[in-house]
Design an enzyme around this catalytic site. Structure first.
Site, PDB file in Angstrom:
ATOM      1  N   ASP A 126       9.578   7.889 -36.008  1.00 45.88           N
ATOM      2  CA  ASP A 126       9.305   6.654 -35.254  1.00 45.88           C
ATOM      3  C   ASP A 126       8.764   5.601 -36.212  1.00 45.88           C
ATOM      4  OD1 ASP A 126      10.108   7.596 -32.831  1.00 45.88           O
ATOM      5  OD2 ASP A 126       8.171   7.290 -31.813  1.00 45.88           O
ATOM      6  N   ASP A 154      13.516   2.368 -31.882  1.00 45.95           N
ATOM      7  CA  ASP A 154      12.913   2.560 -33.197  1.00 45.95           C
ATOM      8  C   ASP A 154      12.793   4.046 -33.516  1.00 45.95           C
ATOM      9  OD1 ASP A 154      11.018   3.113 -31.265  1.00 45.95           O
ATOM     10  OD2 ASP A 154       9.327   2.464 -32.494  1.00 45.95           O
TER      11      ASP A 154
END
Length: 530
Positions: free
Chosen positions: A410, A453
């Site tokens: 992430d 993301d």
């Protein structure tokens, strides 16, 4: 004291033992296949022990070509499969084309024509996308020509042979290999033309083959005892016999038959028996000629060469018509000529079959490309959620437990980056992170962007190695100067890592990695937890 070698030494494409590899290559070029097998087996253990992968690959390739030369086709197929796996794993597409063409050649010789043509078409498709300046291109083209010759696509084979010849300097070992292969091609082409009555065209090819072979017989004799080339001499003998120069042909044959058979070099022995039979028949020694033609046919049968058997049978029929004139002999000869014409028509059909195989390969490539496009993330070029789901659904059972690891990534506080610096900057950050992930992937690793993301890496390795890879990625991203994207920008990554364990499903693997990822975020982000 002699000067010590200077480092660094230039790398050889053959590996550290380049002199050994080149010697083995030279032995197969000259048709000394039994020697090549013996020497490659002797050195295999040492090279494997030292971990010299390039030389080991050359040893396997030497064995494959020696097996082909000796008619041991099932063993050649096994060696070929080993080479194909190695080149695909290394990502060498041009080398893969060469081994695919060799595989096509072996399959065709085994009578598996459709499979062989499909492999040949696949090899041609790869070479069509390969620059001719690629150092492996010519070697691959040579293998395409050999496969084409096996299925009697003489025009394609000759086109390849001439291109290969022109790529090498005169009087080098590579030029010798190319010219001798072309001489053998021309002889086979001429023998088939002779069978269907195109005698003048056949004569031109017989003469050219003899000219090519004579040059290399002369060159090799100038190298002394170790310079002998049985293949060059055998090709010369057959070419001379067919253009009527029987005295020289017989001299070559009588000196070579027993040594070749004793050494197990049956490819060259078959050519010599055929040349001797033609020469003796030209002298009127019909009984002796029959003995030689029968010997050539037996060797062709042992090697499984249907086309070569037909050549010997045709010469026997011509001999029978001269030895026992009458309706029966003429009928047999007429039947063989009709069969030869039928095979010539089949040859033309195989040209169409190759075109169809090329079309199938193209369609397969287009389908694969469309599937790849559908599984690709448009922004980053990595795999997308569709590819991620496919891997998660199929990962269990693909590999042993512990041999695949999922790394989840992430981008920390990505929403803040978008809100503070704009979505354009956010997109540039995602592309940059994707590039770092891609740069750390090996051939079998799969990088994916499966969310805004959120990234994933499927790594074919153990947990400790995957953790080290992930830590390197994290450090590269954290150390990058992001000010050129936007002043004050800082980007870090949080990562969770888990290995596929016994009894785990793909969903279990994802949940395990996801838990580690949330632990990393809970500990303050910019870290990896495995």
């Amino acid at each position: 004291m002699a000067d010590q070698p200077q480092l660094p030494a230039p790398l050889s494409p053959f590996g550290s033992f380049d002199e050994l590899a080149l010697r083995l290559h030279e032995l197969t070029v000259k048709g000394r296949n039994t020697e090549a097998l013996h020497e490659s087996d002797e050195y295999d253990f040492v090279v494997s022990l030292l971990g010299d992968e390039r030389t080991l690959g050359m040893l396997i390739q030497t064995r494959m070509y020696a097996y082909i030369g000796l008619g041991r086709l099932p063993e050649a197929l096994v060696a070929n499969e080993t080479l194909l796996r190695r080149h695909r794993a290394a990502g060498f597409r041009t080398s893969e084309a060469k081994i695919l063409a060799d595989r096509g050649d072996i399959l065709i010789r085994l009578g598996r024509i459709d499979e062989g043509l499909h492999r040949l078409a696949h090899a041609i498709a790869i070479l069509d996308q390969t620059p001719r300046t690629n150092p492996r291109y010519i070697s691959a083209l040579s293998s395409v020509g050999e496969a084409a010759r096996s299925v009697e696509l003489f025009e394609l084979a000759d086109e390849c042979a001439r291109a290969v010849m022109e790529a090498f300097e005169p009087d080098t070992e590579d030029r010798a290999a190319a010219e001798l292969l072309r001489a053998e091609l021309l002889l086979e082409w001429a023998l088939r033309l002779e069978q269907i009555g195109l005698v003048d065209e056949a004569g031109l090819r017989f003469a050219r083959a003899a000219q090519l072979a004579r040059h290399w017989v002369t060159v090799y004799r100038g190298h002394g005892p170790d310079g002998d080339s049985p293949l060059a001499a055998a090709l010369l003998a057959l070419g001379l016999a067919k253009i009527g120069e029987t005295d020289e042909a017989i001299e070559l044959c009588t000196s070579m038959i027993l040594p070749l058979r004793s050494a197990g070099q049956f490819r060259e022995a078959r050519l010599i028996h055929l040349a001797y039979g033609v020469s003796l028949r030209g002298r009127g020694q019909l009984r002796e000629a029959r003995r030689e033609f029968i010997a050539a046919e037996e060797l062709s049968a042992q090697a499984g060469h249907t086309t070569q058997r037909l050549l010997s049978q045709y010469e026997l029929a011509v001999l029978a018509a001269a030895e026992f004139p009458g309706d029966a002999a003429e009928a047999m000869l007429a039947a063989l000529r009709a069969h030869a014409r039928h095979l010539w028509r089949l040859r033309m059909e195989r040209r169409s079959m190759l075109q169809q195989a090329k079309q199938r390969v193209w369609l397969e490539a287009e389908r694969a490309r469309a599937d790849s496009d559908a599984a690709q993330d448009a922004l980053t070029g990595l795999g997308n959620r569709r590819l991620f789901d496919r891997h998660i659904a199929t990962v269990e059972g693909e590999v042993p437990a512990g041999a695949v690891v999922l790394l989840l990534v992430d981008v920390d506080r990505f929403k803040v980056i978008n809100d503070r610096y704009s979505h354009g900057v956010g997109d540039r950050v995602l592309r940059e992170v994707a590039g770092v992930l891609q740069a750390h992937c090996r051939q079998d690793d799969v990088p994916i962007r499966f969310g805004g993301d959120e990234f994933a890496l499927f790594l074919r390795t153990d947990l400790d190695t995957a953790a080290r890879v992930g830590e390197r990625i994290r450090r590269v991203v954290a150390a990058r100067q992001w000010d050129d994207f936007a002043p004050g920008l800082r980007v870090t990554l949080s990562m969770g890592v888990a290995a596929l364990d016994q009894g785990m499903t793909g969903r279990d693997l994802f949940d395990s990695a996801d838990r580690q990822l949330y632990v990393a975020k809970g500990r303050g982000r910019n870290q990896l937890v495995a």
